[in-house]
Design an enzyme around this catalytic site. Structure first.
Site, short mmCIF file in Angstrom:
data_model
loop_
_atom_site.label_atom_id
_atom_site.label_comp_id
_atom_site.label_asym_id
_atom_site.label_seq_id
_atom_site.Cartn_x
_atom_site.Cartn_y
_atom_site.Cartn_z
N GLY A 344 0.83 -1.20 0.00
CA GLY A 344 0.00 0.00 0.00
C GLY A 344 0.86 1.25 0.00
O GLY A 344 1.61 1.48 -0.93
N VAL A 346 2.88 1.90 2.69
CA VAL A 346 3.79 1.67 3.81
C VAL A 346 5.19 1.36 3.28
O VAL A 346 5.37 0.47 2.44
CB VAL A 346 3.30 0.52 4.71
N LYS A 359 4.23 4.90 7.26
CA LYS A 359 2.98 4.95 6.49
C LYS A 359 2.69 6.39 6.08
O LYS A 359 2.67 7.29 6.92
CB LYS A 359 1.84 4.39 7.33
N ASP A 451 -11.55 -3.62 11.03
CA ASP A 451 -10.93 -4.18 9.84
C ASP A 451 -9.95 -5.29 10.21
O ASP A 451 -8.81 -5.32 9.73
CB ASP A 451 -10.25 -3.08 9.02
#
Ligand SMILES: *[C@@H]1O[C@H](CO)[C@@H](O)[C@H](O)[C@H]1NC(C)=O
Ligand SMILES: *[C@@H]1O[C@H](CO)[C@@H](O)[C@H](O)[C@H]1NC(C)=O
Ligand SMILES: *[C@@H]1O[C@H](CO)[C@@H](O)[C@H](O)[C@H]1NC(C)=O
Ligand SMILES: *[C@@H]1O[C@H](CO)[C@@H](O)[C@H](O)[C@H]1NC(C)=O
Ligand SMILES: *[C@@H]1O[C@H](CO)[C@@H](O)[C@H](O)[C@H]1NC(C)=O
Ligand SMILES: *[C@@H]1O[C@H](CO)[C@@H](O)[C@H](O)[C@H]1NC(C)=O
Ligand SMILES: *[C@@H]1O[C@H](CO)[C@@H](O)[C@H](O)[C@H]1NC(C)=O
Length: 623
Positions: A344, A346, A359, A451
């Site tokens: 992603g 990161v 991040k 999540d």
């Protein structure tokens, strides 16, 4: 106002106290009478440096899970002061009535060191602000006589909230010293013996170290002001603004924000961040689990309404984190080069020889920052610091780096899944249960991760699991975007149907992760069918004779190759089945899950020999 209060307080004398009317019992204060007054802001009186305990404001803050600034502020000190030996400090407690015990506590996470016992930590480190029977109650999954070094224990510090009729807003938990009497304590806090009697019952001269509550009628109370006048004058504080370049006395935790940003710039940024936070948190308040209580609670804490108030919320925590410079992060990650990309947004970065995960995100990072600042647990990925770039409106969160990457990459690859034997999988399940138990039971307001999935479970060098990606799902929820919140295959049915957010939706997602650990399959298969639906059809609904064969058929081939104990596997299947109940009320709490799994782990420990102890540093992300 005055006559009104007088009438109320007279009433208060007639009506018995909503809470207990005696010093705390060894299990703490009983809060079953009126739960609606919880949570609230309370305080505890701690004497700096006794028994070689925490002395400077940073170690005191660390011990109690608050920042140095929060201690300094409630004790009317400057952050650069070192309190005198035995100097009383007021420590801010977030006091809540824990529903499963009907006792009111401020839960503090404490990591066990060599020689620690519940008794010693309670009586020495926490100076009798809690007692060992209470510690046993809130840590049902731990064996007090068998504590490993490094294990996280929740210490429930005793506290109480004032009744609605009381004419003061906070209560201080105070431990009676042998030289104390109600009249000396009343004088020390600028209150009356009568109010101590009405809160704690009659004085018992033969009970030393009794835990009582004292109303805070002036803040700071005389005990703090007087003790200070006896101390040598503290060096005058420099007029530097809070956030900027306060050098840390310990190990350079505070580096100071980039000089380039400038002081004014920094303050503007935070105003902006906080306004965004204020807007979001108000929005979230209504959807949060237990949202009924939290609006009232927010009002008590003065958290609603103004962004300025929220600003103090975050600035209070800033000194817990290292503030990185943008150049530093750019250098560490090769200017955010794709070769450093983990997943992603990161990136892997090396700063001063230490590896971090960085991040990169938009302003909404504050959501995650706000959650992470409250939590501290070995099974949650730790935030080390952050950096704000005003020019691009980007925020960088810097986390501890976990060598072994995310659980899904291990499970869905045949070679590495062989390295995850049953024992290791059981332990990962247990680590995850402990982390979730902590955020569900021991944080306020309750945090719902929203999540939970195998790609948000990271493994450290010893293959212990930590939960990552806090608040990410929440940021997707606003009126403008049409993002699906959560991840397909993990979403609980009631959330999909009614948008109901409770801790039980994490329990459901956890059940799916258990199925992944069992089967090595993905939460959603190539045809888009959910793993939990498949499990329902294949392994949940058979009687004992056929169940074993069905489970074996369904299990990860990598596990079948090894021989794993039937009882242990069956108990995990049962836990998964319970977690995946359609009716959220029927799902167990994470405490119950952790308890059942630790039993499964114990029986298996007796049965098995060596387990996989280390798969040292193999970097699964590097591929
Ligand atoms: C609060 O109530 C107590 C009695 O409960 C009384 O002694 C005290 O004077 C009151 N304080 C104020 C500020 O009204
Ligand atoms: C806690 O108190 C409430 C109200 O008095 C009661 O309904 C509940 O059963 C109690 N819970 C426990 C675990 O004792
Ligand atoms: C707590 O107080 C309530 C009444 O206020 C009482 O019924 C209950 O038994 C008490 N609980 C414990 C565990 O002492
Ligand atoms: C805080 O302490 C200072 C002295 O260090 C004193 O002058 C001041 O009045 C105190 N503040 C309050 C609110 O009592
Ligand atoms: C805490 O209480 C125990 C006795 O229960 C006592 O021996 C000890 O000195 C107390 N500790 C402090 C710091 O007051
Ligand atoms: C509990 O507290 C609420 C608000 O503080 C109050 O309205 C209610 O009357 C109290 N109930 C009891 C039983 O004391
Ligand atoms: C006073 O404290 C002692 C020692 O803790 C205890 O044994 C005794 O029962 C208490 N007395 C009263 C009246 O509560």
């Amino acid at each position: 106002m005055k006559p009104y209060f007088l009438v109320l307080s007279l009433l208060g004398l007639i009506i018995t106290h909503g809470n207990s009317q005696s010093p705390a019992s060894p299990e703490g204060f009983n809060c079953s009478a009126n739960r609606s007054i919880y949570p609230c802001q309370a305080y505890g009186l701690y004497r700096a440096g006794l028994d070689q305990g925490a002395h400077d404001l940073i170690s005191v803050g660390d011990l109690f899970g608050v920042s140095r600034l929060m201690v300094a502020r409630s004790s009317n000190l400057t952050t650069s002061t070192t309190p005198g030996l035995g100097e009383p400090l007021l420590i801010p407690f977030t006091c809540d009535c824990l529903p499963s015990y009907n006792r009111s506590y401020y839960p503090v996470a404490y990591q066990i060191e060599a020689g620690d016992t519940y008794y010693l930590v309670s009586t020495k480190k926490f100076q009798n602000l809690t007692q060992y029977p209470a510690v046993e109650i809130v840590n049902p999954t731990l064996v007090p006589t068998d504590l490993d070094i490094g294990v996280m224990v929740t210490f429930p510090l005793f506290c109480q909230c004032p009744r609605s009729t009381d004419n003061f807003t906070n209560l201080v938990t105070y431990v009676m010293q042998p030289s104390d009497s109600y009249s000396s304590v009343a004088a020390n806090f600028g209150t009356t013996v009568q109010s101590l009697v009405s809160l704690n019952g009659a004085e018992n001269k033969s009970a030393s170290f009794a835990t009582i509550v004292v109303p805070l009628v002036q803040n700071p109370p005389p005990i703090i002001l007087n003790s200070k006048s006896e101390q040598p004058a503290a060096p005058a504080p420099s007029p530097t603004p809070l956030i900027v370049s306060e050098k840390n006395d310990r190990n350079g935790v505070i580096v100071g924000l980039s000089v380039a940003l400038g002081i004014v710039g920094v303050l503007c940024i935070f105003m902006l961040v906080l306004l965004v936070c204020a807007w979001r948190s108000r929005e979230r308040m209504s959807e949060e689990d237990g949202g009924k209580g939290s609006n009232a609670a927010a009002a008590r804490f003065g958290r609603t309404g103004s962004g300025v108030k929220l600003m103090t919320d975050i600035t209070e925590w800033l000194d817990k984190y290292k503030v990185f410079k943008l150049e530093e992060l750019k250098e560490a990650t090769g200017n955010f080069d794709s070769s450093h990309l983990i997943q992603g947004t990161v990136y892997k970065g090396i700063i001063d020889g230490e590896t971090f995960a960085v991040k990169k995100m938009k302003w909404n990072a504050c959501e995650e920052l706000k959650i992470l600042q409250k939590v501290n647990h070995t099974n949650l990925v730790k935030l080390e610091g952050f950096c704000v770039d005003s020019e691009s409106g980007t925020c960088y969160l810097v986390y501890e780096y976990l060598e072994n990457g995310s659980l899904d990459t291990w499970l869905h690859d045949l070679t590495s899944s062989r390295n995850l034997d049953w024992r290791t999988r059981l332990r990962i399940a247990l680590d995850l249960a402990h982390g979730l138990q902590y955020i569900h039971e021991h944080t306020w307001p309750r945090v719902v991760h929203k999540d939970i999935k195998s790609s948000n479970v990271l493994l450290d060098s010893r293959l212990h699991a930590k939960i990552a990606n806090f608040g990410l799902a929440k940021t997707g929820h606003n009126a403008v975007t049409t993002h699906i919140i959560g991840t397909q295959g993990y979403i609980a049915p009631e959330y999909l149907a009614d948008g109901l957010v409770t801790t039980k939706m994490d329990v459901f997602a956890y059940g799916v992760v258990l199925l992944e650990l069992l089967s090595g399959k993905e939460a959603v298969n190539a045809e888009g069918d959910a793993l939990w639906a498949e499990a329902e059809k294949t392994i949940f609904n058979f009687r004992d004779e056929r169940k074993e064969a069905k489970i074996r058929e369904w299990m990860d081939p990598a596990l079948v190759e090894q021989s794993c104990p039937v009882d242990s596997v069956a108990s995990v299947v049962n836990v998964a089945k319970a977690c995946l109940q359609k009716d959220p009320a029927k799902r167990p709490s994470m405490v119950e899950v952790a308890y059942t799994l630790s039993k499964a782990d114990e029986t298996f420990a007796d049965y098995s020999g060596e387990s996989l102890s280390s798969v040292g540093g193999s970097d699964v992300f590097a591929r």
